[in-house]
Design an enzyme around this catalytic site. Sequence first.
Site, PDB file in Angstrom:
ATOM      1  N   LYS A   9      28.764  54.326 -74.474  1.00 21.21           N
ATOM      2  CA  LYS A   9      27.768  54.595 -75.522  1.00 21.21           C
ATOM      3  C   LYS A   9      26.417  55.029 -74.933  1.00 21.21           C
ATOM      4  CE  LYS A   9      29.741  51.272 -78.795  1.00 21.21           C
ATOM      5  NZ  LYS A   9      29.401  50.215 -79.771  1.00 21.21           N
ATOM      6  N   TYR A  49      33.470  56.069 -87.164  1.00 21.23           N
ATOM      7  CA  TYR A  49      33.317  54.670 -87.577  1.00 21.23           C
ATOM      8  C   TYR A  49      33.557  54.486 -89.073  1.00 21.23           C
ATOM      9  CZ  TYR A  49      31.458  52.996 -83.079  1.00 21.23           C
ATOM     10  OH  TYR A  49      31.305  52.603 -81.766  1.00 21.23           O
ATOM     11  N   ARG A  85      40.545  45.997 -74.063  1.00 24.36           N
ATOM     12  CA  ARG A  85      39.678  45.102 -74.839  1.00 24.36           C
ATOM     13  C   ARG A  85      39.331  43.838 -74.059  1.00 24.36           C
ATOM     14  NH1 ARG A  85      38.332  46.619 -79.887  1.00 24.36           N
ATOM     15  NH2 ARG A  85      38.181  44.511 -80.721  1.00 24.36           N
ATOM     16  N   THR A  91      32.303  41.828 -78.656  1.00 20.86           N
ATOM     17  CA  THR A  91      31.322  42.787 -79.206  1.00 20.86           C
ATOM     18  C   THR A  91      29.888  42.341 -78.906  1.00 20.86           C
ATOM     19  OG1 THR A  91      32.873  43.142 -81.024  1.00 20.86           O
ATOM     20  CG2 THR A  91      30.649  44.004 -81.318  1.00 20.86           C
ATOM     21  N   ARG A 102      30.818  44.400 -71.185  1.00 21.25           N
ATOM     22  CA  ARG A 102      29.691  44.073 -72.073  1.00 21.25           C
ATOM     23  C   ARG A 102      28.861  42.915 -71.543  1.00 21.25           C
ATOM     24  NH1 ARG A 102      33.206  44.906 -77.506  1.00 21.25           N
ATOM     25  NH2 ARG A 102      32.624  47.059 -77.998  1.00 21.25           N
ATOM     26  N   ASN A 112      25.861  47.783 -77.049  1.00 26.57           N
ATOM     27  CA  ASN A 112      26.819  46.986 -76.280  1.00 26.57           C
ATOM     28  C   ASN A 112      27.635  47.837 -75.293  1.00 26.57           C
ATOM     29  OD1 ASN A 112      28.414  48.223 -78.154  1.00 26.57           O
ATOM     30  ND2 ASN A 112      29.368  46.365 -78.954  1.00 26.57           N
ATOM     31  N   HIS A 115      32.714  51.154 -76.414  1.00 28.50           N
ATOM     32  CA  HIS A 115      33.622  50.891 -77.531  1.00 28.50           C
ATOM     33  C   HIS A 115      35.041  51.026 -76.989  1.00 28.50           C
ATOM     34  CE1 HIS A 115      35.626  51.253 -81.423  1.00 28.50           C
ATOM     35  NE2 HIS A 115      36.276  52.273 -80.893  1.00 28.50           N
ATOM     36  N   GLU A 126      40.735  57.728 -83.509  1.00 32.70           N
ATOM     37  CA  GLU A 126      39.429  57.886 -82.834  1.00 32.70           C
ATOM     38  C   GLU A 126      39.468  58.994 -81.774  1.00 32.70           C
ATOM     39  OE1 GLU A 126      38.714  53.933 -81.401  1.00 32.70           O
ATOM     40  OE2 GLU A 126      38.256  53.176 -83.401  1.00 32.70           O
TER      41      GLU A 126
END
Length: 135
Positions: A9, A49, A85, A91, A102, A112, A115, A126
């Site tokens: 991000k 999103y 993940r 998150t 993160r 954060n 994604h 996505e």
Amino acid sequence: MERTLMLIKPDAVSRHLIGEILSIVEREGFRIVDLKMEKISKNKAKLFYSVHKDKDFFIHLVNYMTSGKSVGVILEREDAVHHLREVVGDTDPEKAKEKTIRHLYGETYRRNSVHASDSKESYAYESRVFFKETK
Ligand code: CMP
């Protein structure tokens, strides 16, 4: 072999963390299949999103995600969705386990750093949205 999508991000891109984050996922056994850097449009952010479109944070999320460049990375590995993940962490950077991306680099809930798709279906959607050339 399973694939998933990671987005680096704008907060992480602006702090020159692209290389660090790619190194972490490569060390975890992921192969980088494709990669693209782009300052995404409002339309693309809203589409990406869209699952959150009714949430009160949606507009802030869209504004943040369009504030600078992101890097979309398609990654391949066994159990890719689940494993990424784990590597990315919670998150909320304050809740993320030590050594997760993160925990290491996230600043706030919104800023954060990365994604990661949460299912095979989210990955399909996505990656199609992010890698599509149209605005
Ligand atoms: P991400 O994994 O990219 O998926 C959706 C993003 O929305 C999430 O990371 C957070 O950065 C953001 N988000 C989710 N919930 C909230 C919230 N309550 N307040 C602000 N941002 C949020």
